[in-house]
Each structure stands twice: as structure tokens, then as C-alpha cells.
Scaffold this motif. Structure first.
Motif, PDB file in Angstrom:
ATOM      1  N   GLU A  79       5.901   2.603   1.033  1.00  0.00           N
ATOM      2  CA  GLU A  79       4.441   2.585   0.961  1.00  0.00           C
ATOM      3  C   GLU A  79       3.995   1.139   0.964  1.00  0.00           C
ATOM      4  OE1 GLU A  79       0.734   4.652  -1.485  1.00  0.00           O
ATOM      5  OE2 GLU A  79       2.741   4.617  -2.369  1.00  0.00           O
ATOM      6  N   ARG A 129      -1.038   2.910  -4.330  1.00  0.00           N
ATOM      7  CA  ARG A 129      -2.363   3.207  -4.875  1.00  0.00           C
ATOM      8  C   ARG A 129      -2.495   2.651  -6.294  1.00  0.00           C
ATOM      9  NH1 ARG A 129      -5.706   6.989  -2.800  1.00  0.00           N
ATOM     10  NH2 ARG A 129      -3.964   7.760  -1.538  1.00  0.00           N
ATOM     11  N   ARG A 162      -9.027   2.238   1.419  1.00  0.00           N
ATOM     12  CA  ARG A 162      -8.188   3.429   1.534  1.00  0.00           C
ATOM     13  C   ARG A 162      -9.061   4.687   1.578  1.00  0.00           C
ATOM     14  NH1 ARG A 162      -2.898   3.394  -0.430  1.00  0.00           N
ATOM     15  NH2 ARG A 162      -3.516   1.871  -2.012  1.00  0.00           N
ATOM     16  N   VAL A 216      -3.146   0.687   4.769  1.00  0.00           N
ATOM     17  CA  VAL A 216      -3.392   1.965   4.083  1.00  0.00           C
ATOM     18  C   VAL A 216      -3.766   3.067   5.073  1.00  0.00           C
ATOM     19  CG1 VAL A 216      -4.063   0.821   1.941  1.00  0.00           C
ATOM     20  CG2 VAL A 216      -5.834   1.419   3.607  1.00  0.00           C
TER      21      VAL A 216
END
Length: 333
Positions: free
Chosen positions: A141, A145, A239, A258
Motif C-alpha cells: 500500500e 490510510r 483519497r 491513493v
């Protein structure tokens, strides 16, 4: 900074028990604070480094870096400043880019050449890992987040409300699409997508641009976020976006990281080298003999024609196409 993050992710995947540190500009530190792949950050305090009274602090910082006895030091910026600090770190091996702008490559034990003049910056950085025998995979990733940013947004914007982002700023003036064009696009999209919120992003220095857009599109209800969002919140706003219209600047790279669809406006710079990674098909540029010039000031007789001639109608059409795409976030709401 954002384009270098895949290198961090892959280093951690390859060396799960390694101690990994990052020398980072103080104003960007929030980007990596509490990051699961970072063990330590050394802060570069730009304003203090030029003050003789602060030089003892610099020496103390360098001692701290050297005390870690790093086996590997990687310099992906390849400027005189970063190359010097990387060399003074006194690690087992120093690697970087074969970039001759400021001579930093002279410090390196190994310098990775750009595979071609048009190789994207992300791919060049990853080539450093390939040269070190570290496999390249997409199983990571890019920007994890940050829940505190998500919670802040949820208090302002309902989960099912579409969000269109405008990013009018850029460090170079000749990388900025006119605010009047942004205003015209906003008016079109507000009419075509009345349920959507249109937010303007940027730092404090971009607030005047945001105000210009607002004044030129008085019928549109904007959410002006310029200068009002810490870095962590900015990432989560991007995002959360369904589409972003952006000049060639940092938030554009965040959008790519993102996977927020971005209409990227390019003039003096090359999208092949620094465009939104994985979304080069969404770049808009004009074929002019002067572009890309790769210069921070425009010397063409028709000033900034490379950007100014990109019409609001073209940008609005591209943004609407991304909004309505079956793969887009908006169409699934």
C-alpha cells in the motif's frame, strides 16, 4: 517524496527485520509519522541549517545518524545537499541516482543511470532496488490510510456525497493553469453533477488562487480547503475524492498513490518523467514546439501558451468521463 515511497515499501518487504530510517524535511515529517515501515526519522530543518548559531545542532544530528552504523544508505534526491548528508552518514554502502545536476553522484559507491530520458521517476527509483537485487512487486500500500484524517472528513462530508477536487497551485508559476479556467470547469461540473461537492486544495500560499476561483464562479458552492488541512488530512481528502483536476505538483502524486482518478495538466514539464504514475492516459497537454521546456520561467512569445490553451471544455469533458467511468468511485455510489 511521494514517488520515493515504493522504495521504502519494497525495502521493508525484502528486509522485514531491518532498521529503516529516513532523513526528511521537517515540514513533510507528518507524511511518515507512525508509518509502519519506518523505525526512525531524522528531521532536516532547512531554515536552521543556514544559521551559524544552529551548527552545533547539525553536528549533533550527524553524530546521531552516524551512530546507527547503517549498512546501506540510499539517496534518491541526488542533490548536493542530500548527497553530502548521505556521504556523511558513513554507511557501509552509498547508492543513488546517476544525476549530474549538482554532482551528488560523485559521493556514491554505486550510481544507477536513468534507463532512458523518458523513464518515469518512480521507475528510476525502483531501478536502484533492482540493481541491488531486491525484487520489484506491487504487493504494497503506497500511502496507508490515516484514521484520524478519515474521521475529520466524515464530520464534514457525508460518505455517499460525490467529491470533486481542484488543485490550482504549483511551485512554478508557469505550471499553473489559469484560475479562470478552473472556475469555468467548476461551474460546468456543478451543473452536470449537482449532488457533488467541489473542494479546492492547496497550502496557505494557494489561498489567493482559491479565492480567485470562488470569485469567478459565484454560482458554485465551494469547499475551500486551501491552507486549512494538515498533510495527513490532505492525503485523506484526496483519497476520498472521486476525481481531481490538478497541475503538476505534489498533491497530483498523492492522487496517483491513493488511486484517485486525476486529470493532470502539463505544460513545461514532462509527464513521461513526472506524471501521475499509473494514470498517464489522463494527462492533458498541447503539442507546441516549446513544450516541455523543463524551465521554471516561460520564454515563449505567447506566455504560458502550453497551459493556457488547454480549454476548460476539454478538462471538464475528461473529468466527467472519469466520474462516469464504471471503474470510478462516483459511478459506484
Amino acid at each position: 517524496m511521494v514517488q520515493a515511497l515504493p522504495v521504502l515499501r519494497l525495502l521493508r518487504l525484502h528486509y522485514p527485520k531491518a532498521y529503516i530510517a529516513w532523513w526528511i524535511a521537517e515540514n513533510l515529517a507528518d507524511l511518515l509519522r507512525e508509518d509502519p515501515d519506518i523505525d526512525e526519522m531524522f528531521l532536516f530543518k532547512r531554515s536552521r541549517y543556514t544559521q551559524p548559531a544552529c551548527w552545533p545542532d547539525i553536528i549533533r544530528d550527524l553524530h546521531a545518524i552516524r551512530s546507527r552504523k547503517f549498512d546501506l544508505v540510499i539517496d534518491l534526491q541526488s542533490l548536493a545537499r542530500s548527497g553530502t548528508i548521505a556521504w556523511l552518514a558513513n554507511g557501509g554502502m552509498l547508492v543513488g541516482l546517476e544525476d549530474r545536476r549538482e554532482g551528488a553522484h560523485g559521493y556514491y559507491d554505486r550510481a544507477t543511470p536513468r534507463p532512458s530520458q523518458q523513464t518515469h521517476a518512480v521507475d528510476w527509483y525502483l531501478q536502484v532496488l533492482t540493481d541491488l537485487g531486491i525484487p520489484i512487486t506491487g504487493q504494497f500500500e503506497w500511502l496507508p490510510r490515516k484514521q484520524r484524517g478519515v474521521e475529520k472528513i466524515e464530520k464534514i462530508l457525508p460518505e455517499n456525497q460525490p467529491l470533486i477536487l481542484l488543485n490550482p497551485g504549483a511551485r512554478w508559476e508557469n505550471k499553473r493553469w489559469p484560475t479562470s479556467h478552473f472556475a469555468e470547469v467548476a461551474a460546468f461540473l456543478a451543473g452536470d453533477h449537482p449532488a457533488a461537492t467541489i473542494a479546492i486544495l492547496g497550502g496557505k500560499e494557494d489561498n489567493s488562487l482559491a479565492e480567485e476561483i470562488q470569485s469567478q464562479a459565484p454560482s458554485v458552492r465551494f469547499l475551500n480547503l486551501a491552507g486549512k488541512t494538515p498533510l495527513v488530512e490532505l492525503i485523506e481528502w484526496i483519497r476520498r475524492g472521486d476525481v481531481m483536476i490538478s497541475n503538476d505538483t505534489g498533491p497530483m502524486h498523492i492522487a496517483a498513490a491513493v488511486r484517485t482518478p486525476v486529470v493532470a495538466l502539463f505544460g513545461p514539464t514532462s509527464e513521461l518523467r513526472t506524471g501521475p504514475y499509473g494514470q498517464l492516459g489522463n494527462v492533458l497537454r498541447l503539442s507546441l514546439p516549446c513544450a516541455p521546456c523543463m524551465k521554471p520561467k516561460c520564454h515563449w512569445p505567447e506566455r504560458i501558451a502550453c497551459l493556457n490553451r488547454i480549454t476548460p471544455a476539454t478538462v471538464a469533458e475528461s473529468a466527467s468521463r472519469l466520474l462516469k467511468s464504471p471503474a470510478g468511485k462516483y459511478s459506484s455510489r
